[in-house]
Design a protein around this motif. Structure first.
Motif, PDB file in Angstrom:
ATOM      1  N   ASN A 159       0.845  -1.205   0.000  1.00  0.00           N
ATOM      2  CA  ASN A 159       0.000   0.000   0.000  1.00  0.00           C
ATOM      3  C   ASN A 159       0.880   1.254   0.000  1.00  0.00           C
ATOM      4  O   ASN A 159       0.876   2.028   0.969  1.00  0.00           O
ATOM      5  CB  ASN A 159      -0.911   0.005   1.230  1.00  0.00           C
ATOM      6  CG  ASN A 159      -1.872  -1.154   1.259  1.00  0.00           C
ATOM      7  OD1 ASN A 159      -2.955  -1.097   0.688  1.00  0.00           O
ATOM      8  ND2 ASN A 159      -1.468  -2.232   1.935  1.00  0.00           N
ATOM      9  N   GLY A 161       2.367   4.772  -0.001  1.00  0.00           N
ATOM     10  CA  GLY A 161       1.789   6.093   0.228  1.00  0.00           C
ATOM     11  C   GLY A 161       0.593   6.118   1.148  1.00  0.00           C
ATOM     12  O   GLY A 161       0.119   7.201   1.519  1.00  0.00           O
ATOM     13  N   LYS A 162       0.088   4.966   1.557  1.00  0.00           N
ATOM     14  CA  LYS A 162      -1.114   4.929   2.399  1.00  0.00           C
ATOM     15  C   LYS A 162      -0.809   5.262   3.854  1.00  0.00           C
ATOM     16  O   LYS A 162      -1.579   5.951   4.522  1.00  0.00           O
ATOM     17  CB  LYS A 162      -1.765   3.543   2.324  1.00  0.00           C
ATOM     18  CG  LYS A 162      -2.976   3.379   3.248  1.00  0.00           C
ATOM     19  CD  LYS A 162      -3.586   1.988   3.142  1.00  0.00           C
ATOM     20  CE  LYS A 162      -4.761   1.838   4.109  1.00  0.00           C
ATOM     21  NZ  LYS A 162      -5.385   0.493   4.014  1.00  0.00           N
ATOM     22  N   TYR A 163       0.304   4.775   4.356  1.00  0.00           N
ATOM     23  CA  TYR A 163       0.616   4.906   5.781  1.00  0.00           C
ATOM     24  C   TYR A 163       1.600   6.055   6.041  1.00  0.00           C
ATOM     25  O   TYR A 163       2.514   6.294   5.262  1.00  0.00           O
ATOM     26  CB  TYR A 163       1.184   3.601   6.318  1.00  0.00           C
ATOM     27  CG  TYR A 163       0.185   2.466   6.294  1.00  0.00           C
ATOM     28  CD1 TYR A 163      -0.826   2.380   7.240  1.00  0.00           C
ATOM     29  CD2 TYR A 163       0.249   1.476   5.299  1.00  0.00           C
ATOM     30  CE1 TYR A 163      -1.755   1.344   7.218  1.00  0.00           C
ATOM     31  CE2 TYR A 163      -0.667   0.431   5.274  1.00  0.00           C
ATOM     32  CZ  TYR A 163      -1.674   0.380   6.230  1.00  0.00           C
ATOM     33  OH  TYR A 163      -2.592  -0.642   6.198  1.00  0.00           O
ATOM     34  N   ASN A 164       1.375   6.728   7.168  1.00  0.00           N
ATOM     35  CA  ASN A 164       2.314   7.774   7.569  1.00  0.00           C
ATOM     36  C   ASN A 164       2.919   7.420   8.921  1.00  0.00           C
ATOM     37  O   ASN A 164       2.402   6.567   9.643  1.00  0.00           O
ATOM     38  CB  ASN A 164       1.643   9.151   7.598  1.00  0.00           C
ATOM     39  CG  ASN A 164       0.368   9.164   8.434  1.00  0.00           C
ATOM     40  OD1 ASN A 164       0.220   8.383   9.370  1.00  0.00           O
ATOM     41  ND2 ASN A 164      -0.549  10.046   8.092  1.00  0.00           N
ATOM     42  N   THR A 190       4.729   8.555   4.514  1.00  0.00           N
ATOM     43  CA  THR A 190       4.720   9.999   4.701  1.00  0.00           C
ATOM     44  C   THR A 190       5.110  10.355   6.130  1.00  0.00           C
ATOM     45  O   THR A 190       4.594   9.771   7.092  1.00  0.00           O
ATOM     46  CB  THR A 190       3.320  10.580   4.408  1.00  0.00           C
ATOM     47  OG1 THR A 190       2.960  10.240   3.068  1.00  0.00           O
ATOM     48  CG2 THR A 190       3.307  12.095   4.575  1.00  0.00           C
ATOM     49  N   CYS A 210       0.120   5.799  12.155  1.00  0.00           N
ATOM     50  CA  CYS A 210       0.157   4.371  12.500  1.00  0.00           C
ATOM     51  C   CYS A 210       1.313   3.999  13.397  1.00  0.00           C
ATOM     52  O   CYS A 210       1.227   3.036  14.149  1.00  0.00           O
ATOM     53  CB  CYS A 210       0.197   3.527  11.232  1.00  0.00           C
ATOM     54  SG  CYS A 210       1.826   3.463  10.413  1.00  0.00           S
TER      55      CYS A 210
END
Length: 336
Positions: A159, A161-164, A190, A210
């Motif tokens: 995934n 780019g989904k998690y920062n 990010t 997260c």
């Protein structure tokens, strides 16, 4: 005007000038020998409640007793420690104002910030390290429900780019540790910087982000309460306080073999501080760190006490600065 050779014809001019110079220097040397004569101030790079603050308060009272003067803590927080560093760089080099720095403030910041108002190396004298700090990849399992580091990497890669991830501020050790991990593991995440450790941990608990590579000592309470999960420590060896948590290097993830992204906390004085003061300050810190109760408290929180004389620590700082310059370049990180 009197002519000194005429007044003292039998006294050689060079000897006379040397004697006068000695008289002028004597009060200064006496003051240095008697240091400290009033309270010493720790200028703090990060806020109350942060890992740096916890360590500073742990040694504050015993160090004051050893040196014979109280230690005062003053917060000048912001810009990843640069505000505090700038203040101390301009302070009088008399041993009474020092900055409580880190491997970020006096290491990676030199590579991250192109327009610093001070020179991270030339404007400071390394006084004494306090300890090495272990970071640990900490997750909120309600946001990213994985149980191992490999599962974490696989999910993030699936995934992009989904998690920062959170940090305690741009350029801090928590930021740099995660940036190094991302680069080595090939992750696309990010970065979300916060003002300090307490704010960053609240963001994790609230599910705003997260995960974080936070200091072991700042996540222990939440970990023991079952609110966060620990996936891997950033040091080369496991940490006694969380012995059950593997190192990142043990994960078997390609690119992470031998991973070691620990940081240190230390004291720095302004350039020009007399070496005798630095030596006495260093000896005082060493005495405190060798106290069994202080060592147990610091290491029980997931740290490793570091004892070095000023010259040894100067070499440590220089090597660490080069290491982080390489990481910054590899991760392509810049901060204005």
């Amino acid at each position: 005007m009197f002519n000194l050779p005429q007044i003292l014809p039998s006294f050689p001019r060079r000897a006379l000038l040397g004697a006068l110079a000695a008289l002028c220097i004597a009060p200064i040397a006496h003051a240095q020998a008697d240091w400290p004569q009033h309270p010493i101030t720790f200028i703090m790079t990060f806020p109350a409640g942060s890992g740096v603050d916890v360590v500073a308060r742990t040694i504050q009272e015993p160090l004051g007793k050893v040196l014979g003067q109280p230690i005062v803590i003053d917060y000048k927080v912001g810009a990843a420690g640069n505000i505090a560093s700038d203040f101390v760089a301009r302070a009088k080099p008399d041993g009474y104002t020092v900055v409580f720095g880190t491997a970020a403030t006096h290491g990676s910041n030199a590579a991250l910030y192109k327009k610093l108002s001070f020179d991270v190396e030339a404007d400071f004298v390394p006084v004494a390290p306090i300890l090495d700090v272990s970071n640990v990849l900490t997750i909120n399992p309600e946001v990213i429900n994985v149980k191992t580091l490999k599962e974490f990497v696989d999910l993030v890669k699936a995934n992009p780019g989904k998690y920062n991830y959170a940090s305690t501020g741009n350029g801090t050790g928590t930021h740099m540790a995660f940036a190094e991990f991302n680069a080595k593991a090939g992750l696309n995440m990010t970065h979300v910087p916060y003002k300090g450790g307490p704010e960053a941990m609240q963001a994790i608990l609230k599910g705003e982000t997260c995960c974080i590579m936070n200091q072991v000592q700042t996540v222990l309470t939440q970990y023991k309460a079952g609110k966060v999960r620990l996936l891997g420590v950033t040091t080369a060896k496991r940490v006694a306080a969380v012995q059950e948590v593997p190192t990142i290097g043990e994960s078997g993830i390609p690119g992470t073999q031998g991973f070691d992204s620990s940081t240190w906390f230390a004291l720095f004085a302004p350039k020009g501080t007399d070496p005798r003061i630095v030596a006495k300050f260093n000896a005082g810190v060493r005495t405190v760190l060798e106290m069994p109760e202080i060592r147990a408290k610091l290491e029980g929180a997931g740290n490793t006490v570091r004892i070095e004389n000023p010259e040894q620590f100067r070499a440590t700082v220089r090597a660490n600065r080069q290491k982080w310059a390489d990481v910054v370049k590899a991760a392509n990180i810049t901060i204005e």
